[in-house]
Write an enzyme that holds these catalytic residues in place. Sequence first.
Site, PDB file in Angstrom:
ATOM      1  N   SER A  67       0.820  -1.211   0.000  1.00 59.88           N
ATOM      2  CA  SER A  67       0.000   0.000   0.000  1.00 59.88           C
ATOM      3  C   SER A  67       0.853   1.259   0.000  1.00 59.88           C
ATOM      4  O   SER A  67       2.037   1.231   0.332  1.00 59.88           O
ATOM      5  CB  SER A  67      -0.909   0.003   1.225  1.00 59.88           C
TER       6      SER A  67
HETATM    7  N1  SAH Z   1      -0.779  -5.049   4.057  1.00 58.58           N
HETATM    8  C1  SAH Z   1      -0.214  -5.449   2.767  1.00 58.58           C
HETATM    9  C2  SAH Z   1      -1.131  -5.064   1.635  1.00 58.58           C
HETATM   10  C3  SAH Z   1      -1.834  -6.246   1.102  1.00 58.58           C
HETATM   11  S1  SAH Z   1      -2.903  -6.034  -0.278  1.00 58.58           S
HETATM   12  C4  SAH Z   1       1.181  -4.894   2.607  1.00 58.58           C
HETATM   13  O1  SAH Z   1       1.629  -4.140   3.438  1.00 58.58           O
HETATM   14  O2  SAH Z   1       1.848  -5.253   1.639  1.00 58.58           O
HETATM   15  C5  SAH Z   1      -4.287  -6.989   0.238  1.00 58.58           C
HETATM   16  C6  SAH Z   1      -4.042  -8.448   0.573  1.00 58.58           C
HETATM   17  O3  SAH Z   1      -5.273  -8.935   1.101  1.00 58.58           O
HETATM   18  C7  SAH Z   1      -3.693  -9.345  -0.612  1.00 58.58           C
HETATM   19  O4  SAH Z   1      -2.463  -9.977  -0.343  1.00 58.58           O
HETATM   20  C8  SAH Z   1      -4.829 -10.367  -0.641  1.00 58.58           C
HETATM   21  O5  SAH Z   1      -4.387 -11.684  -0.946  1.00 58.58           O
HETATM   22  C9  SAH Z   1      -5.355 -10.319   0.786  1.00 58.58           C
HETATM   23  N2  SAH Z   1      -6.737 -10.796   0.975  1.00 58.58           N
HETATM   24  C10 SAH Z   1      -7.749 -10.845   0.069  1.00 58.58           C
HETATM   25  N3  SAH Z   1      -8.857 -11.366   0.625  1.00 58.58           N
HETATM   26  C11 SAH Z   1      -8.552 -11.664   1.922  1.00 58.58           C
HETATM   27  C12 SAH Z   1      -9.270 -12.270   2.997  1.00 58.58           C
HETATM   28  N4  SAH Z   1     -10.533 -12.652   2.870  1.00 58.58           N
HETATM   29  N5  SAH Z   1      -8.626 -12.433   4.177  1.00 58.58           N
HETATM   30  C13 SAH Z   1      -7.334 -12.047   4.324  1.00 58.58           C
HETATM   31  N6  SAH Z   1      -6.593 -11.492   3.333  1.00 58.58           N
HETATM   32  C14 SAH Z   1      -7.190 -11.296   2.148  1.00 58.58           C
END
Ligand code: SAH
Length: 317
Positions: free
Chosen positions: A59
């Site tokens: 992000s």
């Molecule tokens: N916090 C992360 C950003 C991740 S982007 C960072 O700092 O890099 C969002 C993430 O949410 C993706 O990796 C995706 O696989 C995950 N995601 C999608 N649906 C989800 C769910 N139901 N439960 C947990 N994670 C989920």
Amino acid sequence: MRERLFWILKNYGVKDRIAKAFLEVPRESFLMKRYPLSYVYEDVVLVSYDDGEVFSTSSQPSLMAMFMEWVELSEGMKVLEVGGGTGYNAAVMSKVVGDSGLIVSIEYSEKICKIAEENLKKLGIENVIVICGDGYYGVPDFAPYDVVFVTVGVDEIPDTWFEQMHEKSRVIVPINLKLSGRQPAFLFSKASPYLVGGYKLETRFIKAGGKLGNLLERNKKFLKEFPLSKVISISRPFLFLELVDILTRKLTKIDGRFYYVDDRGAVEFLNGEIRIYGEATEIENLLSQWERCGYRGFEHLTLHIGYNAFSRVSCSI
Ligand code: SAH
């Protein structure tokens, strides 16, 4: 380079403890692809993982920092992160909460969560626990959390998170609006039986998979036949629908039409009117509260999401 990001964040008014945490974590260690370092420390979203099958992003740092400010992330806190990705945000938060705090980060993709574990291990970060699974269920084993920190767009704030918070815990969460496709972020604190709070800003996260991303589908089965009991014409019906979406977690969509579904009745949303079948006290109450607030959009209202209680809206903000 990291210094540069530190100053970008300081310019946003981010507090020292949080901005400094970004100095301590090498963002490049959480990216699958090599970007020039000057770009890695720009205030931008970066792809952190993409194998053509599953996908994750790192992000925008200023957004992460603002979320941390809003939940008042501080030393010793226990945090549930939902949507852990490759672990960068968890690593930064781990520096803010310090050794006496804990980050429990849940990631849906098995592949990505394994990578997060490796990344964190390589950097010797010990106060982050990575869990592979659907964030819908939270992680009860380490509850209660001081903060629920959501970095993926979700359809609702499920009961499980509410249960895993203590009174006054905060949740920062981007919610997928079903009508407009917008993804505004909200800050709430727990004041049983409600989460009380409101709108913060517009975001664009990855949309959640699993149960956090299929609310309309899951709710379909609750639409039952009840006799038509009332037709109410309303001005600004779309604003009301959005409010109902955020507050009740009871929307579904069938043949292109939105319904609120409950065990005592249903409400059909049409252009300019709503039709109540059976009983829908929560919706009738909401409508009169919203009228009293001058039909304002959710951005200008205080939201009270009820857990085993009717949701409410109030005018102050
Ligand atoms: N916090 C992360 C950003 C991740 S982007 C960072 O700092 O890099 C969002 C993430 O949410 C993706 O990796 C995706 O696989 C995950 N995601 C999608 N649906 C989800 C769910 N139901 N439960 C947990 N994670 C989920």
